[in-house]
Design an enzyme around this catalytic site. Structure first.
Site, short mmCIF file in Angstrom:
data_model
loop_
_atom_site.label_atom_id
_atom_site.label_comp_id
_atom_site.label_asym_id
_atom_site.label_seq_id
_atom_site.Cartn_x
_atom_site.Cartn_y
_atom_site.Cartn_z
N ASN A 182 49.90 41.25 40.85
CA ASN A 182 49.65 40.21 42.11
C ASN A 182 50.95 40.06 43.08
O ASN A 182 51.93 41.01 42.60
CB ASN A 182 49.29 38.97 41.47
CG ASN A 182 50.18 38.56 40.52
OD1 ASN A 182 51.63 38.05 40.92
ND2 ASN A 182 49.77 38.41 39.10
N ASP A 185 44.99 38.04 34.77
CA ASP A 185 43.75 37.63 33.71
C ASP A 185 43.19 38.71 32.85
O ASP A 185 42.91 38.45 32.05
CB ASP A 185 42.71 36.56 34.35
CG ASP A 185 43.04 35.45 35.01
OD1 ASP A 185 43.99 34.94 34.38
OD2 ASP A 185 42.85 35.30 36.13
N LYS A 215 47.70 60.94 35.21
CA LYS A 215 47.09 60.39 36.58
C LYS A 215 45.66 60.78 36.87
O LYS A 215 45.39 62.04 36.94
CB LYS A 215 48.03 61.13 37.53
CG LYS A 215 47.77 60.64 38.93
CD LYS A 215 49.03 60.94 40.01
CE LYS A 215 48.71 60.45 41.25
NZ LYS A 215 49.28 61.41 42.30
N PRO A 255 45.09 37.78 26.55
CA PRO A 255 45.36 36.48 25.95
C PRO A 255 46.06 35.63 26.77
O PRO A 255 46.83 35.90 27.93
CB PRO A 255 46.36 36.88 24.76
CG PRO A 255 46.93 38.09 25.34
CD PRO A 255 46.18 38.91 26.13
N ASP A 256 45.77 34.40 26.71
CA ASP A 256 46.37 33.16 27.54
C ASP A 256 47.76 32.81 26.75
O ASP A 256 47.65 31.97 25.88
CB ASP A 256 45.46 31.91 27.65
CG ASP A 256 45.71 30.80 28.67
OD1 ASP A 256 47.05 30.73 28.55
OD2 ASP A 256 45.09 30.56 29.55
N ILE A 257 48.83 33.26 27.23
CA ILE A 257 50.34 33.03 26.67
C ILE A 257 50.40 31.42 26.45
O ILE A 257 50.62 31.20 25.46
CB ILE A 257 51.06 33.57 27.31
CG1 ILE A 257 50.81 35.18 27.70
CG2 ILE A 257 52.62 33.63 26.91
CD1 ILE A 257 51.66 35.86 28.67
N PHE A 285 51.79 26.29 35.15
CA PHE A 285 51.92 26.03 36.77
C PHE A 285 50.28 26.37 37.14
O PHE A 285 49.77 27.47 36.43
CB PHE A 285 52.77 27.25 37.11
CG PHE A 285 54.25 26.83 37.57
CD1 PHE A 285 54.92 26.32 36.56
CD2 PHE A 285 54.76 26.61 38.99
CE1 PHE A 285 56.15 25.76 36.90
CE2 PHE A 285 55.85 25.88 39.31
CZ PHE A 285 56.72 25.58 38.16
N LYS A 299 43.07 22.69 34.21
CA LYS A 299 43.64 23.58 33.17
C LYS A 299 44.56 22.87 32.26
O LYS A 299 44.72 23.15 31.13
CB LYS A 299 44.67 24.29 34.47
CG LYS A 299 44.15 25.51 34.72
CD LYS A 299 45.02 26.39 35.90
CE LYS A 299 44.13 27.20 36.71
NZ LYS A 299 44.93 27.93 37.66
N LYS A 350 44.12 23.99 28.48
CA LYS A 350 45.09 24.51 27.77
C LYS A 350 45.77 23.59 26.84
O LYS A 350 46.72 23.67 26.12
CB LYS A 350 46.10 24.95 28.86
CG LYS A 350 45.70 26.20 29.68
CD LYS A 350 46.63 26.93 30.71
CE LYS A 350 46.04 27.84 31.53
NZ LYS A 350 45.94 29.10 31.41
O1 C5P Z 1 44.55 29.95 33.76
P1 C5P Z 1 45.54 29.95 34.74
O2 C5P Z 1 45.85 31.64 35.11
O3 C5P Z 1 45.08 29.71 36.03
O4 C5P Z 1 46.61 29.20 34.36
C1 C5P Z 1 48.01 29.22 34.84
C2 C5P Z 1 49.16 28.91 34.17
O5 C5P Z 1 48.91 29.67 32.50
C3 C5P Z 1 50.62 29.43 34.38
O6 C5P Z 1 51.52 28.26 33.71
C4 C5P Z 1 50.64 30.77 33.65
O7 C5P Z 1 51.69 31.16 33.41
C5 C5P Z 1 49.88 30.47 32.38
N1 C5P Z 1 49.02 31.69 31.97
C6 C5P Z 1 49.44 32.16 30.69
N2 C5P Z 1 48.82 33.30 30.28
C7 C5P Z 1 47.50 33.80 30.93
C8 C5P Z 1 47.37 33.27 32.08
C9 C5P Z 1 48.07 32.20 32.47
O8 C5P Z 1 50.61 31.81 30.22
N3 C5P Z 1 46.95 34.89 30.50
#
Ligand code: C5P
Length: 396
Positions: free
Chosen positions: A209, A278, A288, A305-307, A323, A337, A341
């Site tokens: 992105n 995501d 390639k 995974p959502d860090i 953020f 969010k 979270k």
């Molecule tokens: O769920 P979303 O991507 O909209 O949430 C944004 C927030 O979550 C940001 O702080 C981003 O750094 C964190 N994030 C994360 N891991 C992911 C997706 C988002 O830490 N896989």
């Protein structure tokens, strides 16, 4: 400007790095500081007072007995006006004098008579720097609360290579600016993510992105300026690492997740600024993918995974900040969010206002409600965010 209204007395001692002090004066003036230069006799053999007078717009002092000062006390006058005394370059000899309280010329007398903080940027040959005597002096200066800026490692004027180079003028200016920031996070450990992630499709292609990393790097710098010990885990970005920040480069969301989880439990604050992808391709092709004219097989995606959520779910999590970059419905999405979270603070921004640029507009959502920060440069907003985090941490 960052140094408006600040008076800086700059001491220049005798070393080849003295030529870099001219650029330093220019950069300090650019930040709207008032600069008053005092030179040792040895420094005048490397660069003339005329250069500093022209750049600072102020007369330069070299002599303890300068008759221009009515009371003949230049050593007192020059430090009383100053918010900070900066000595750059600081030679081995000058550091030795400082460590021992010697005062046998204008600059050393001025340093001893000062009632303002002292910052020194050492510059010398690497053998001189490594000598036990110099290291003993440096340890003493630390004990005396004198800030030691550098030195850096690299090529030296003598042809050798190693520790002892003066840090660059831009870095010294950043240190002076940091010096004036309130130490709201002193002793705290802050971990951040910044930039995009890159999810490989094959060895040369991937999903990513447009995050520039600017906001995350600004927050890292602001936290460091506030006295925190900062670790920054970042995806592929072209941003210079703020001085004093530990940087860990990663590529994919999985790598970012691993790097963060490895140290998150020992942190006081975690700030997720990264725009983490995501989804990632389930299987990246080993070679390639070739264009043979036929339709390409669909790329199967799996969820990353959502860090941030994983850090917030640790048994004793750091204070977690997220953020939310949105293109619409900012308030609603950001609040959702924060709840999903399970984090105390989320920072919302409309991507139309900040993506890739130097300025941004932020809204902070926490238990106290909503706090809108007026449009400003990202570093300025980062400092306001750090102040809010420090406040919430204190009242936790
Ligand atoms: O769920 P979303 O991507 O909209 O949430 C944004 C927030 O979550 C940001 O702080 C981003 O750094 C964190 N994030 C994360 N891991 C992911 C997706 C988002 O830490 N896989």
């Amino acid at each position: 400007m960052e140094l408006s209204g600040k008076h800086i007395t700059l001491g220049v001692t005798g070393g080849i790095a003295a030529y870099k002090a001219a650029e330093l004066v220019r950069l300090l003036i650019k930040q709207e500081a008032t600069v008053q230069v005092a030179m040792t006799d040895a420094a005048t053999h490397f660069i003339t007072p005329v250069t500093f007078q022209a750049l600072s717009g102020n007369p330069v002092f070299t002599d303890q007995w300068d008759a221009r000062v009515a009371n003949n006390m230049a050593h007192i006058d020059l430090s009383r006006k100053a918010d900070v005394l900066l000595v750059a370059p600081a030679s081995a000899d000058f550091l030795a004098k400082l460590a021992n309280g010697l005062a046998d010329d204008l600059l050393s007398t001025l340093a001893l008579a000062r009632d303002c903080p002292l910052l020194v940027a050492p510059a010398m040959n690497l053998q001189m720097w490594e000598k036990p005597a110099t290291q003993r002096n440096i340890a003493r200066l630390h004990d005396d609360s004198i800030a030691i800026l550098g030195p850096a490692s690299g090529d030296q004027a003598c042809g050798e290579n190693g520790l002892g180079r003066m840090i660059e003028a831009e870095e010294i200016v950043a240190e002076v600016i940091a010096h004036f920031q309130p130490k709201l996070l002193r002793g705290k450990k802050v971990l951040l993510t910044a930039g995009p992630t890159f999810e490989a499709i094959d060895p040369v292609r991937g999903i990513t992105n447009l995050s520039s990393g600017k906001m995350g790097f600004a927050v890292a710098r602001a936290a460091q300026e506030a006295g925190a010990q900062v670790t920054l885990v970042c995806g592929p970005v072209c941003q210079p690492t703020p001085r004093g920040v530990k940087r860990i480069d990663v590529t994919s969301a999985l790598e970012m997740h691993a790097a963060v989880l490895q140290c998150a439990a020992t942190q006081d604050v975690f700030i997720g600024v990264a725009a983490v992808a995501d989804y990632r391709p389930k299987n990246a092709a080993e070679h390639k993918i070739k264009k043979d004219g036929s339709a390409i097989a669909p790329i199967e995606l799996v969820l990353n995974p959502d860090i941030l959520a994983d850090v917030a779910a640790l048994p004793t999590p750091p204070f977690c900040v997220g953020f939310a970059a949105e293109s619409r419905n900012l308030e609603e999405y950001a609040q959702n969010k924060r709840a999903a979270k399970n984090i105390p603070l989320i920072v919302g921004n409309l991507i139309q206002h900040g993506f890739g640029g130097d300025d941004n507009t932020l809204i902070l959502f926490d238990n106290d409600g909503r706090l809108a920060l007026a449009p400003a440069p990202k570093l300025e907003l980062a400092r306001q965010l750090v102040a809010r985090i420090a406040h919430l941490l204190e009242n936790r």
